[in-house]
Design an enzyme around this catalytic site. Structure first.
Site, PDB file in Angstrom:
ATOM      1  N   HIS A  25       5.485   5.046   1.238  1.00 33.69           N
ATOM      2  CA  HIS A  25       5.193   6.377   1.192  1.00 33.69           C
ATOM      3  C   HIS A  25       3.717   6.733   0.178  1.00 33.69           C
ATOM      4  CE1 HIS A  25       8.893   6.628   3.176  1.00 33.69           C
ATOM      5  NE2 HIS A  25       8.578   7.735   3.602  1.00 33.69           N
ATOM      6  N   GLY A  26       3.561   6.115  -0.632  1.00 33.24           N
ATOM      7  CA  GLY A  26       2.427   6.640  -1.441  1.00 33.24           C
ATOM      8  C   GLY A  26       2.382   5.836  -2.853  1.00 33.24           C
TER       9      GLY A  26
END
Length: 487
Positions: free
Chosen positions: A326-327
């Site tokens: 996700h990041g």
């Protein structure tokens, strides 16, 4: 090019569908060529740099798939493909994060490389991996047109949903899907309209409140936070609804566009906020990513077949990878690990949890998900801890006017004046905020999934969807990015 723009809604999509149902009727080859060409135009609108990276990824992965075809015992090209795709993702998405982390642990000030991230790299990289594995297993034949159409298919190219190549190509090569189907067009338009409404009217409104909260809720160089405990509690709820309506709205629009083309994308959301466990939440939230991680990571690690300790370790590793996917930030790492830890605790305490009434388990799950969404949104773990401490202390029990004003929309003001309700909104300044939050709860908790009911056409449904579409289009201003666009 985003779905929530005038260019896409009134130019690209109508012209693309017209081409598909006129020229595309000449055969599957023409239709595939139109899908590839249209998807390339769609992606090029995001910049030639991203397109160049995608072109390299396509060339390398297709060459490796070509080497794999018809050779189930050959592993070399698959290993090279996994290394190449992981390296590509790491280089563009995680190199800065890794360098910063090493410098911080060494006690040095970070000096970022500031690499830009190609649009949708996390999604198209996973799709490439799925294609190579499918070729290795002999599930599909390697054809250039099929390969390009699968990876580039624009409704799912940038933000998913992730889809197995075998399922997509079976539909793509079905000649009965070439001609227009008015039932599918109506169902697709209905779902697209609902998704557009979710994004423009709900997600973007909650986004303004969330932005206000994260500006006023953290300590900055300008001074200490000014948001109250009640402000932050409401901001937490607002982000929970923003990210849901934003991403599920996109997924609905993607499924709607595909359905207009007589193609079906997999369901990505299934009322996730109605669940009574974090484990069930992940069976209903971003379902295609959960399926990918389960099939391609959890099961190869042994799944739940090698004892409790190994099962718990596998769960934690899968959710660590989910967080990183996700990041590139420690907030995402911690977010993933905490979700994994909650699932481990649920598994270990399963018998005891079943004795707790369902409504209490729902409350515990919803609160846990809410608290962790704030970590997902925070710029740093320190900011998250500060906001959580201020919110949970409940020492500041007023709602700021600035937060209330984020829910004041032009159409709300127009309705108040037209219906002579100005005196009511003046006496109850938080009325619109309450209505938005109440509507969000009702939409998330009461009705079934709209994607499951897209084919049920009634005059009232069609009128409602037409009304929501017009309302959403009239409210389109500057392009607002989708939350998952950054992944």
């Amino acid at each position: 090019m985003a779905f929530n723009t005038y260019v896409f809604i009134f130019a690209f999509l109508p012209l693309f569908l017209l081409a598909c149902f006129t020229l595309g009727r000449r055969g599957l080859r023409v239709r595939k060529a139109l899908i590839i060409l249209g998807s390339a135009v769609f992606y090029l609108a995001g910049g030639w740099q991203s397109a160049a990276v995608l072109a390299v990824s396509l060339a390398v992965n297709y060459a490796l798939a070509f080497l794999l075809r018809g050779k189930p015992g050959k592993r070399g090209p698959l290993v090279l493909g996994l290394l190449f795709n992981a390296g590509l993702l790491f280089g563009f998405k995680y190199l800065d994060f890794a360098a910063d982390s090493l410098r911080l642990f060494a006690g040095e000030s970070p000096a970022r490389l500031n690499l830009w991230m190609p649009l949708g790299i996390s999604f198209f990289t996973f799709q490439q991996i799925m294609y190579l594995v499918s070729v290795k297993r002999g599930d599909i034949e390697v054809r250039l047109s099929d390969y390009l159409a699968f990876v580039l298919f624009f409704p799912k190219l940038i933000m998913g949903p992730l889809m197995e190549p075998k399922e997509f190509l079976a539909q793509l090569n079905d000649s009965s899907r070439v001609r227009p189907d008015w039932g599918n067009l109506a169902a697709g338009l209905k779902l697209f309209s609902l998704g557009l409404f979710k994004k423009v009217l709900l997600a973007d409104t909650f986004a303004r409140a969330v932005e206000w909260g994260f500006v006023h809720g953290v300590t900055t160089a300008a001074g200490p936070p000014t948001a109250t405990s009640y402000d932050l509690l409401l901001v937490m709820l607002c982000y929970t609804f923003q990210i849901y309506f934003d991403f599920s709205g996109y997924s609905d629009m993607a499924m709607g566009v595909a359905r207009m083309m007589n193609l079906e994308l997999p369901l990505n959301f299934d009322s996730p906020y109605r669940t009574v466990s974090v484990r069930d939440f992940w069976h209903r939230w971003h379902m295609t990513l959960t399926s990918f991680l389960t099939k391609y990571i959890y099961y190869p690690l042994g799944g739940s077949r090698r004892g409790t300790v190994r099962t718990c370790a596998n769960i934690l590793l899968v959710f660590l990878i989910s967080g990183l996917w996700h990041g590139a930030s420690w907030t995402f790492v911690l977010w993933g690990l905490l979700h994994g830890l909650l699932q481990v605790l649920e598994r270990l305490c399963e018998k005891g949890l079943k004795r707790i009434p369902a409504f209490l388990r729902w409350g515990m799950t919803f609160l846990s998900v809410n608290l962790l969404w704030m970590l997902f949104r925070a710029e740093s773990v320190r900011d998250w801890l500060g906001m959580m401490g201020r919110m949970l202390s409940l020492r500041y029990r007023v709602i700021s006017d600035g937060l209330i004003r984020t829910f004041t929309l032009p159409e709300g003001t127009f309705l108040s004046r037209s219906l002579h309700l100005t005196h009511l909104t003046d006496r109850l300044p938080g009325l619109w905020m309450g209505l938005f939050l109440g509507a969000a709860f009702l939409i998330c908790l009461l009705p079934g999934n709209s994607a499951r009911r897209m084919e049920k056409q009634t005059p009232w449904n069609l009128i409602l969807c037409a009304f929501l579409f017009v309302w959403a289009v009239l409210c389109l201003g500057g392009e607002s990015l989708f939350v998952y666009n950054q992944f």
